[in-house]
Design an enzyme around this catalytic site. Structure first.
Site, PDB file in Angstrom:
ATOM      1  N   SER A 133       0.823  -1.216   0.000  1.00 34.93           N
ATOM      2  CA  SER A 133       0.000   0.000   0.000  1.00 34.93           C
ATOM      3  C   SER A 133       0.852   1.260   0.000  1.00 34.93           C
ATOM      4  CB  SER A 133      -0.914   0.009   1.233  1.00 34.93           C
ATOM      5  OG  SER A 133      -0.143  -0.020   2.418  1.00 34.93           O
ATOM      6  N   LYS A 134       2.126   1.146   0.359  1.00 35.32           N
ATOM      7  CA  LYS A 134       2.991   2.315   0.466  1.00 35.32           C
ATOM      8  C   LYS A 134       3.298   2.947  -0.895  1.00 35.32           C
ATOM      9  CE  LYS A 134       3.468   2.143   4.965  1.00 35.32           C
ATOM     10  NZ  LYS A 134       2.907   3.188   5.849  1.00 35.32           N
ATOM     11  N   ASP A 135       3.071   2.220  -1.972  1.00 35.36           N
ATOM     12  CA  ASP A 135       3.219   2.820  -3.307  1.00 35.36           C
ATOM     13  C   ASP A 135       2.362   4.066  -3.427  1.00 35.36           C
ATOM     14  OD1 ASP A 135       4.846   0.721  -3.995  1.00 35.36           O
ATOM     15  OD2 ASP A 135       3.537  -0.083  -5.561  1.00 35.36           O
ATOM     16  N   THR A 168       7.695   1.375   2.514  1.00 37.96           N
ATOM     17  CA  THR A 168       7.730   2.728   1.959  1.00 37.96           C
ATOM     18  C   THR A 168       9.051   2.966   1.238  1.00 37.96           C
ATOM     19  OG1 THR A 168       6.331   3.521   3.759  1.00 37.96           O
ATOM     20  CG2 THR A 168       7.475   5.189   2.468  1.00 37.96           C
TER      21      THR A 168
END
Length: 346
Positions: A47-49, A79
């Protein structure tokens, strides 16, 4: 040549629009329907994209980040991978201060993506000069033309998920979601998604997942920072020994704590029961759901969305290693070895 709808200019265009997938076996017998948001479908496998791209492009738009600059960040690994990936495409140098708690798999991936990595001790206070927070700050001060992302205290962390993940979940569930269960580290994911969902339906219950050894749950309940809550734990990217301003505690209805051991085994169970090879925090998120079901939190009519933040490939040397699990004392009469040993034919 006509462009095909699945032909993209670069890998960054694949960020977002991740699928919701129903759990069928591991939640058998639970009340309600359970869908997982598989963030491992992002090109950087987490999800850090979303936040990395959003924050970097905002910095470019404001003229803070210029060609040839260096991006600096603190990270438990995911991240950092996203920033390194984006830096390659956009032409920036990348320096990452990483917690020593991060798996060797994550650290190796960061080096492979061309980032310069500083591994900092995990079990020191946030203001210790050796902590990854302080190391990143020092490097930012020393390196001319550098930009410090500072995800833990960057409001754009929340906004990225408010503009992408939240709307996706609302649309994918046709507005029928009743509960959101998400791990909280920086708090950007749960805060951004919750902000959007609560604006659509204030009755949606937001449940944050915290770790034993972290201060978040108690701070949510008392608004007091209690350093006596802090002690070492193994789950990466979950919980904190400080209070991130990127967490909007007012949007979260409840925190539930999970144990290292239970979360590891739940992740392994997901691989065997659902064919989902997911990360440690994904196991933690589902472990929270199991604990919530045990206290009869859900009704048959409920639609529960669980965010699975990343992919299991980042934890091959940890939760998917029998040797590591054994070293941690995670195998006992209740949790026996579940992954068969390899047999070599001579």
């Amino acid at each position: 040549m006509k462009k095909h709808k699945l032909v993209f200019n670069n890998i960054l265009q694949l960020i977002g629009d991740t699928p919701l997938v129903k759990l069928n076996n591991i939640t058998s017998g639970f009340k309600g329907e359970f869908l997982v948001k598989l963030e491992s479908f992002n090109p950087g496998h987490s999800s850090k994209d979303r936040i990395a791209l959003f924050i970097i492009e905002e910095a470019e738009r404001k003229g803070i980040l210029k060609p040839g600059d260096t991006i600096i960040e603190t990270t438990s690994g995911n991240t950092g991978f996203s920033i390194a990936m984006i830096s390659i495409i956009k032409g920036y140098d990348c320096i990452l201060a990483v917690s020593s708690k991060s798996s060797s798999d994550k650290i190796d991936m960061l080096k492979t993506m061309g980032a310069k990595v500083y591994v900092c001790p995990a079990n020191v206070s946030a203001d210790d000069p050796r902590s990854y927070y302080e190391v990143a700050k020092r490097l930012h001060e020393e390196i001319k033309g550098s930009v410090y992302i500072n995800q833990y205290f960057n409001g754009l962390n929340i906004e990225a998920h408010y503009k992408t993940t939240g709307p996706e979940i609302w649309t994918q569930t046709e507005g029928k979601i009743t509960h959101l269960v998400a791990c909280s580290g920086t708090g950007g994911t749960i805060s951004g998604v919750s902000k959007f969902l609560k604006e659509k339906n204030s009755n949606i219950k937001i449940i944050g997942v915290d770790a034993y050894g972290s201060v978040l749950k108690k701070y949510h309940e008392t608004k007091e920072f209690d350093d006596k809550e802090i002690y070492p734990y193994r789950i990466e990217g979950l919980g904190k020994n400080l209070i991130p301003s990127a967490t909007n505690f007012d949007l979260i209805d409840e925190f539930i704590k999970v144990k290292d051991e239970d979360s590891a085994h739940t992740a392994r169970d997901l691989a065997k029961s659902e064919g989902m090879f997911v990360g440690y925090t994904s196991g933690a998120a589902l472990q929270a759901v199991k604990q919530l079901d045990a206290r009869n939190e859900f009704k048959s009519s409920d639609l529960v969305v669980i965010i699975f933040p990343d992919h299991g490939s980042r934890y091959l040397s940890k939760i998917y290693s029998d040797k590591w699990m054994e070293t941690q004392g995670f195998f006992d009469s209740e949790h026996e070895k579940t992954i068969e040993k390899i047999q070599y034919i001579k």
